[in-house]
Design a protein around this motif. Structure first.
Motif, PDB file in Angstrom:
ATOM      1  N   GLU A  43       0.914  -1.125  -0.554  1.00 52.93           N
ATOM      2  CA  GLU A  43      -0.003   0.417  -0.051  1.00 52.93           C
ATOM      3  C   GLU A  43       0.542   1.019   0.295  1.00 52.93           C
ATOM      4  O   GLU A  43       2.191   1.270   0.183  1.00 52.93           O
ATOM      5  CB  GLU A  43      -0.957  -0.061   1.620  1.00 52.93           C
ATOM      6  N   VAL A  68       1.008  -2.517   8.603  1.00 56.04           N
ATOM      7  CA  VAL A  68       1.692  -3.367   7.438  1.00 56.04           C
ATOM      8  C   VAL A  68       2.867  -2.652   7.143  1.00 56.04           C
ATOM      9  O   VAL A  68       3.880  -3.354   6.919  1.00 56.04           O
ATOM     10  CB  VAL A  68       0.648  -4.070   6.890  1.00 56.04           C
ATOM     11  N   THR A  69       2.747  -1.638   6.173  1.00 55.71           N
ATOM     12  CA  THR A  69       3.908  -1.793   5.863  1.00 55.71           C
ATOM     13  C   THR A  69       4.880  -1.087   6.655  1.00 55.71           C
ATOM     14  O   THR A  69       6.135  -0.752   6.619  1.00 55.71           O
ATOM     15  CB  THR A  69       3.188   0.021   4.783  1.00 55.71           C
ATOM     16  N   ILE A 213      -4.670   9.651   6.691  1.00 55.22           N
ATOM     17  CA  ILE A 213      -4.636   8.682   6.120  1.00 55.22           C
ATOM     18  C   ILE A 213      -4.671   9.185   4.196  1.00 55.22           C
ATOM     19  O   ILE A 213      -4.975   9.920   3.874  1.00 55.22           O
ATOM     20  CB  ILE A 213      -6.268   7.589   6.020  1.00 55.22           C
ATOM     21  N   VAL A 215      -3.803   7.992   0.048  1.00 53.47           N
ATOM     22  CA  VAL A 215      -3.508   6.436  -1.070  1.00 53.47           C
ATOM     23  C   VAL A 215      -2.462   7.918  -1.808  1.00 53.47           C
ATOM     24  O   VAL A 215      -1.172   7.015  -2.197  1.00 53.47           O
ATOM     25  CB  VAL A 215      -4.375   6.833  -1.402  1.00 53.47           C
ATOM     26  N   ALA A 223      -8.504  10.962   0.374  1.00 52.46           N
ATOM     27  CA  ALA A 223      -8.726  10.200   1.408  1.00 52.46           C
ATOM     28  C   ALA A 223      -8.280  10.798   2.290  1.00 52.46           C
ATOM     29  O   ALA A 223      -8.303  10.543   3.438  1.00 52.46           O
ATOM     30  CB  ALA A 223      -8.081   8.808   1.426  1.00 52.46           C
ATOM     31  N   MET A 254     -11.190  10.221  14.010  1.00 50.11           N
ATOM     32  CA  MET A 254     -12.701   9.996  13.520  1.00 50.11           C
ATOM     33  C   MET A 254     -11.910   9.202  12.509  1.00 50.11           C
ATOM     34  O   MET A 254     -11.829   8.119  12.321  1.00 50.11           O
ATOM     35  CB  MET A 254     -14.354  10.554  13.335  1.00 50.11           C
ATOM     36  N   ARG A 255     -11.671  10.071  11.561  1.00 51.06           N
ATOM     37  CA  ARG A 255     -11.186   9.572  10.112  1.00 51.06           C
ATOM     38  C   ARG A 255      -9.817   8.617  10.170  1.00 51.06           C
ATOM     39  O   ARG A 255      -9.460   8.767   8.959  1.00 51.06           O
ATOM     40  CB  ARG A 255     -11.106  10.077   9.032  1.00 51.06           C
ATOM     41  N   GLY A 257      -9.438   6.701  12.236  1.00 51.44           N
ATOM     42  CA  GLY A 257      -9.825   4.995  12.397  1.00 51.44           C
ATOM     43  C   GLY A 257     -10.611   4.510  11.285  1.00 51.44           C
ATOM     44  O   GLY A 257     -11.021   3.063  11.894  1.00 51.44           O
ATOM     45  N   SER A 258      -9.826   4.618  10.294  1.00 49.15           N
ATOM     46  CA  SER A 258     -11.476   4.185   8.902  1.00 49.15           C
ATOM     47  C   SER A 258     -10.825   2.667   8.927  1.00 49.15           C
ATOM     48  O   SER A 258     -12.249   2.293   9.324  1.00 49.15           O
ATOM     49  CB  SER A 258     -11.049   5.086   8.125  1.00 49.15           C
ATOM     50  N   TYR A 259      -9.766   2.297   9.169  1.00 45.38           N
ATOM     51  CA  TYR A 259      -9.539   0.904   8.384  1.00 45.38           C
ATOM     52  C   TYR A 259      -9.167   0.115   9.657  1.00 45.38           C
ATOM     53  O   TYR A 259      -8.405  -1.210   9.253  1.00 45.38           O
ATOM     54  CB  TYR A 259      -8.708   0.723   7.050  1.00 45.38           C
ATOM     55  N   GLU A 262      -9.365  -3.439   9.489  1.00 36.53           N
ATOM     56  CA  GLU A 262      -9.046  -4.197   8.068  1.00 36.53           C
ATOM     57  C   GLU A 262      -7.656  -4.328   8.343  1.00 36.53           C
ATOM     58  O   GLU A 262      -6.787  -5.482   7.768  1.00 36.53           O
ATOM     59  CB  GLU A 262      -9.122  -3.171   7.184  1.00 36.53           C
TER      60      GLU A 262
ATOM     61  N   ILE B 279     -17.247   8.435   7.900  1.00 40.02           N
ATOM     62  CA  ILE B 279     -16.282   7.467   7.920  1.00 40.02           C
ATOM     63  C   ILE B 279     -17.283   6.373   6.873  1.00 40.02           C
ATOM     64  O   ILE B 279     -18.921   6.544   7.032  1.00 40.02           O
ATOM     65  CB  ILE B 279     -15.866   6.092   8.221  1.00 40.02           C
ATOM     66  N   GLU B 286     -10.805   7.785  -5.125  1.00 36.40           N
ATOM     67  CA  GLU B 286     -10.243   6.262  -4.008  1.00 36.40           C
ATOM     68  C   GLU B 286     -11.255   5.241  -4.119  1.00 36.40           C
ATOM     69  O   GLU B 286     -10.448   4.118  -4.321  1.00 36.40           O
ATOM     70  CB  GLU B 286     -11.008   7.117  -2.686  1.00 36.40           C
ATOM     71  N   MET B 294      -4.330  -0.377  -6.267  1.00 32.37           N
ATOM     72  CA  MET B 294      -3.565  -0.996  -5.378  1.00 32.37           C
ATOM     73  C   MET B 294      -4.331  -2.345  -5.401  1.00 32.37           C
ATOM     74  O   MET B 294      -3.465  -2.868  -3.942  1.00 32.37           O
ATOM     75  CB  MET B 294      -4.124  -0.004  -4.225  1.00 32.37           C
ATOM     76  N   ASP B 302      -1.888  -4.998   0.338  1.00 31.32           N
ATOM     77  CA  ASP B 302      -2.078  -4.723   1.357  1.00 31.32           C
ATOM     78  C   ASP B 302      -2.751  -3.593   2.142  1.00 31.32           C
ATOM     79  O   ASP B 302      -3.660  -3.293   3.027  1.00 31.32           O
ATOM     80  CB  ASP B 302      -0.344  -3.634   2.144  1.00 31.32           C
ATOM     81  N   THR B 303      -3.526  -2.944   0.398  1.00 30.76           N
ATOM     82  CA  THR B 303      -4.335  -1.730   0.514  1.00 30.76           C
ATOM     83  C   THR B 303      -6.328  -2.519   0.929  1.00 30.76           C
ATOM     84  O   THR B 303      -6.166  -3.636   0.645  1.00 30.76           O
ATOM     85  CB  THR B 303      -4.396  -0.968  -0.334  1.00 30.76           C
ATOM     86  N   PRO B 304      -6.606  -1.620   2.086  1.00 29.27           N
ATOM     87  CA  PRO B 304      -7.850  -2.536   2.157  1.00 29.27           C
ATOM     88  C   PRO B 304      -8.545  -0.885   1.773  1.00 29.27           C
ATOM     89  O   PRO B 304      -8.568  -0.460   1.390  1.00 29.27           O
ATOM     90  CB  PRO B 304      -8.010  -1.705   3.995  1.00 29.27           C
ATOM     91  N   PHE B 306     -13.574  -0.923   1.875  1.00 28.63           N
ATOM     92  CA  PHE B 306     -14.897  -1.553   2.614  1.00 28.63           C
ATOM     93  C   PHE B 306     -15.174  -1.991   1.315  1.00 28.63           C
ATOM     94  O   PHE B 306     -15.997  -1.616   0.564  1.00 28.63           O
ATOM     95  CB  PHE B 306     -15.770   0.311   2.910  1.00 28.63           C
ATOM     96  N   ASN B 377     -19.785   5.394  16.215  1.00 32.65           N
ATOM     97  CA  ASN B 377     -18.381   5.735  15.498  1.00 32.65           C
ATOM     98  C   ASN B 377     -17.742   6.574  14.488  1.00 32.65           C
ATOM     99  O   ASN B 377     -17.047   6.171  14.301  1.00 32.65           O
ATOM    100  CB  ASN B 377     -17.796   4.326  15.538  1.00 32.65           C
TER     101      ASN B 377
END
Ligand SMILES: Cc1cc2nc3c(=O)[nH]c(=O)nc-3n(C[C@H](O)[C@H](O)[C@H](O)COP(=O)(O)OP(=O)(O)OC[C@H]3O[C@@H](n4cnc5c(N)ncnc54)[C@H](O)[C@@H]3O)c2cc1C
Ligand code: FES
Lengths: 272, 504
Positions: A43, A68-69, A213, A215, A223, A254-255, A257-259, A262, B279, B286, B294, B302-304, B306, B377
């Motif tokens: 990523e 991960v990265t 975050i 991309v 993003a 908040m943002r 924590g999006s992923y 995952e 979120i 994107e 990706m 690796d890229t997530p 939703f 959340n």
């Protein structure tokens, strides 16, 4: 492909890597970041450039293994290569002679703070650096920051080094003692939130460098968006530094924590 | 018929064409039904990224080519933004001469395998086809035939290598590897220039890679075109942002004598309504980038991304259709298009709308989001929608959507993709304060030459037009390349006249 020229372990999970990237080294200024990617299936993540050498043609980044990265990057050794590095991205920090500048850095945020401290020093400012870490072992780059600071105040959560307490307490020590013209805060979003609440109380202009975050890092995806003064901004092209008073830190938190779910999953996968 | 079309179509008087016309009577040709593109079954294809259209067989292509009447006045050519010699390539297919078909296509189209797949032929060449305009029958499937010829070339391995002129001592830089940049690079390398393409991302192809999904345009096809350009000698540099990694002045110092900017319209627009930063509300760019560039749809990347179960896509263009169809493939049981006008006004290609419907996408037209609502959340879970009706036509000629009072209602969702348009990528204009731009932030160019207010800088594609199409971007790239050539020839002459042999 960009070769790793040197590597230093700064603390348990934090490593400093010097990477061959002559073009980026040539162009980068304080505040700039790069996007890196490891492997064909990797990523893209942003990392602030903490130092650079035009002579060596290298840039230095500091990375904390939290996902991960960053984990993969922290495991790369001298001579190995980072698949993709692009930059320098974002707008550089506005460096001027302002008088006394308080540079507040928390955790790995001290690494991106380093070039700002350096540039502020060379611009003729009196620089007070406040560095915060959870404990002595986790404090990084103290010596490097000291070289360009008129004073360094250290705070740790557990009191194992410097003063015991939060970064705001260290900042307040300087603020109540002398006139501060500018605050620059870099670190976890929650730290920047409280740092800017404090400086606002004393009416000191404050910049925060946001770590959203990302991309692409070129304005293409959104993003990285964040609300600043009620308007949506893209951190990668409009920032990464903003007037801290205007930043909606709760939204940023908040943002960020999006992923989480995952990411936790894939991190677990590579650790096992 | 204009003189240009006449010239393009001059091959019509060649002996083989005259003879070919005699092999079948007009009646015999017009009774052949239009070929239907073979497709993967909707329920199969949403389980994978397999290309939806599987392409014509040789037999199907030849039969379809027989329908073409080889008109005296081929209006289809005028309908094509780059004036492809359409009867020329179709008649070559009819005679089995596929190599000649691809040669004819490549005279004006650098990327026929791409255009054959993604061009809106139904409003261009096919809309001007004699069958459609006069016979009131379905037009010749020009797009399918174009794709056939291009695929034949690729699969047979008999790649038509264009001739290149003798090497010139001049370097030209291309900014961006989208269709406009690739087309400009191809043209300039043929003219003998030393061409380098600089790309910001870690892959080449622009929107063709990061935007358009593989079920519509497989990456393999884009890579094939890029490899062909590499074989011709074009240099490709990835992870290189002009204006950041190096400026135009740096490149001038490094010996580049001219520039083509094809940096695209990268910046996604949002509606600025409450809750848009929750979120699970993301731009189509994107979403598509995470998947297409990706690999977020694959487990070992690796890229997530939703994987929504109830996905709402806001907008009615190709990007919206690509997003909603991607959502279906990522497992959305409910995938919805939310569009504020009616289906007639949708800018997406008919084929895409049709395919989306076959794949079970729901269309909520005359609906517009006014607010997003999230759980504790901050993850989006509902949209507040407002019903719309159509009013008077606006400046675009489409009927303006008007909100219906007190018609708001809530719709449950767990993912929202905003696809309401893009504005030009600001990186280049930001790095060149002297460059003239329009109030839409596009680069202003002379429409004949594609030259900008900075003489050695030419531009085309979405950065000049705002969001447009692949074929227009490609046409711009070629036109700019020819004019860069003219510009450099003049520069050479004036340097020679003043006693300097070479521009450094
Ligand atoms: C999802 C989607 C679906 C579409 N579907 C269709 C369709 O079916 N049919 C159709 O005709 N059109 C379609 N379009 C539109 C079409 O893709 C575009 O009009 C076309 O790609 C524009 O080409 P371009 O060369 O101008 O730019 P782009 O394809 O946008 O490429 C620009 C490239 O430049 C790079 N770049 C930008 N700035 C810099 C810099 N400073 N330095 C280096 N590199 C830089 C970017 O990273 C990018 O790779 C679609 C668009 C999208 C987003
Ligand atoms: S990271 Fe994609 S727009 Fe900022």
């Amino acid at each position: 492909m960009a070769k790793i020229i040197s590597k230093q372990i700064l603390s348990e999970k934090v490593v400093q890597l010097e990477i061959e990237a002559p073009r980026i080294a040539n162009k980068r200024k304080a505040g700039h970041f790069v996007i890196i990617k490891i492997g064909d299936k990797g990523e893209r993540i942003p990392l602030t450039i903490s130092q650079a050498s035009i002579d060596m043609g290298t840039i230095t980044v500091v990375v904390q293994a939290v996902g991960v990265t960053s984990y993969k990057l922290s495991k790369l050794e001298i001579g190995e290569e980072v698949t993709d590095v692009v930059g320098p991205l974002g707008n550089p920090t506005v460096i001027e002679r302002m008088g006394t500048v308080l540079c507040a850095g928390g955790g790995v945020g001290i690494a991106p703070l380093l070039p700002v401290v350096e540039a502020m020093h060379y611009a003729g400012n009196r620089v007070i650096s406040v560095l915060a870490a959870r404990s002595k072992e986790l404090l990084i780059l103290e010596n490097e920051i000291s070289v360009f600071s008129d004073e360094v105040i250290i705070v740790t959560d557990d009191g194992s080094y410097g003063h015991k307490g939060l970064i705001t307490e260290g900042m307040e020590m300087a603020i109540t003692r002398e006139k501060i013209d500018q605050v620059i805060a870099i670190g976890p979003a929650i730290m920047m939130k409280y740092a800017s609440m404090l400086s606002r109380k004393y009416n000191i202009p404050t910049l925060a460098s946001l770590n959203s975050i990302m991309v692409d890092g070129t304005g293409m995806c959104g993003a990285c968006r964040v609300s600043v003064g009620g308007q949506t901004k893209f951190v990668c092209v409009d920032g990464p530094e903003f007037n801290a008073y205007d930043v909606d830190f709760d939204e940023l938190l908040m943002r960020l924590g999006s992923y989480t779910d995952e990411e936790a999953e894939s991190y677990k996968r590579i650790l096992t | 018929m204009n003189a240009n079309t006449l010239e393009i179509n001059s091959g019509r008087n060649e002996e083989w064409r005259i003879n070919l016309r005699k092999t079948l009577k007009t009646k015999e040709r017009t009774v052949i039904p239009r070929i239907k593109m073979p497709e993967t079954e909707p329920l199969d294809r949403i389980k994978s990224y397999v290309e939806v259209n599987s392409g014509l067989t040789e037999e199907q292509a030849i039969t379809e080519a027989q329908r073409c009447l080889d008109c005296v006045n081929p209006t289809c050519i005028e309908g094509c933004p780059v004036n492809i010699n359409i009867p020329g390539f179709i008649k070559s297919i009819e005679t089995h001469n596929f190599n000649n078909a691809i040669r004819v296509l490549k005279e004006t189209n650098a990327l026929p395998a791409v255009c054959g797949r993604v061009c809106p032929q139904e409003i261009q060449c096919e809309a001007s086809c004699f069958y459609q305009t006069k016979l009131k029958k379905p037009a010749i499937a020009i797009g399918h035939l174009e794709r056939f010829a291009a695929d034949y070339e690729r699969i047979s391995g008999k790649v038509h290598i264009p001739e290149t002129e003798a090497k010139r001592d001049y370097k030209v830089a291309i900014v961006g590897s989208g269709p406009s940049g690739l087309a400009a690079a191809g043209e300039l390398v043929k003219l003998g220039y030393q061409v380098t393409v600089f790309e910001a991302l870690h892959e080449f192809g622009g929107v063709l890679k990061y935007g358009i999904p593989e079920f519509r345009l497989p990456n393999e096809i884009v890579n094939f075109e890029i490899n062909n350009l590499k074989k011709l000698g074009v240099n490709f540099k990835k992870n290189f942002i002009i204006g950041k990694t190096a400026d135009f002045d740096d490149l001038r110092e490094e010996g580049f004598s001219a520039f083509f900017v094809g940096s695209g319209a990268g910046l996604p627009l949002f509606m600025n309504i409450p809750g848009e930063n929750f979120i699970g509300v993301l731009s189509a760019n994107e979403y598509l980038t995470r998947v297409n560039l990706m690999g977020a749809n694959k487990d070992d990347y690796d890229t997530p991304v939703f994987k929504g179960k109830k996905v709402a896509v806001i907008g009615g263009g190709n990007t919206a259709m690509d997003s909603v169809r991607t959502a279906r493939r990522l497992g959305a049981g409910k995938a919805m298009i939310i569009y504020r006008r009616s289906e007639d006004e949708m800018p997406a290609r008919d084929e895409e709308i049709q395919h989306a419907k076959e794949e079970g996408v729901e269309f909520l037209t005359l609906n517009n989001p006014v607010e997003y609502i999230a759980d504790k959340n901050g993850r989006v879970n509902k949209i507040m929608l407002q019903k719309m009706k159509l009013g008077e036509p606006d400046t675009s000629g489409r009927r303006r959507p008007v909100p219906i009072k007190d018609s708001e209602y809530l719709l449950k969702v767990d993912l929202v993709i905003v696809s309401i348009g893009v504005s030009p990528n600001p990186l280049i204009p930001m790095s060149l304060p002297k460059l003239e731009t329009s109030k839409w932030k596009t680069i202003t160019v002379d429409p004949e030459t594609m030259q900008s207010s900075i003489p050695d800088l030419f531009a085309g594609g979405d950065i000049v037009r705002g969001g447009a199409t692949v074929i227009l971007a490609m046409g711009d790239g070629r036109r700019a390349a020819k004019n860069i050539h003219n510009y450099l020839l003049k520069e050479m002459q004036s340097k020679q006249a003043s006693g300097i042999n070479k521009i450094d």
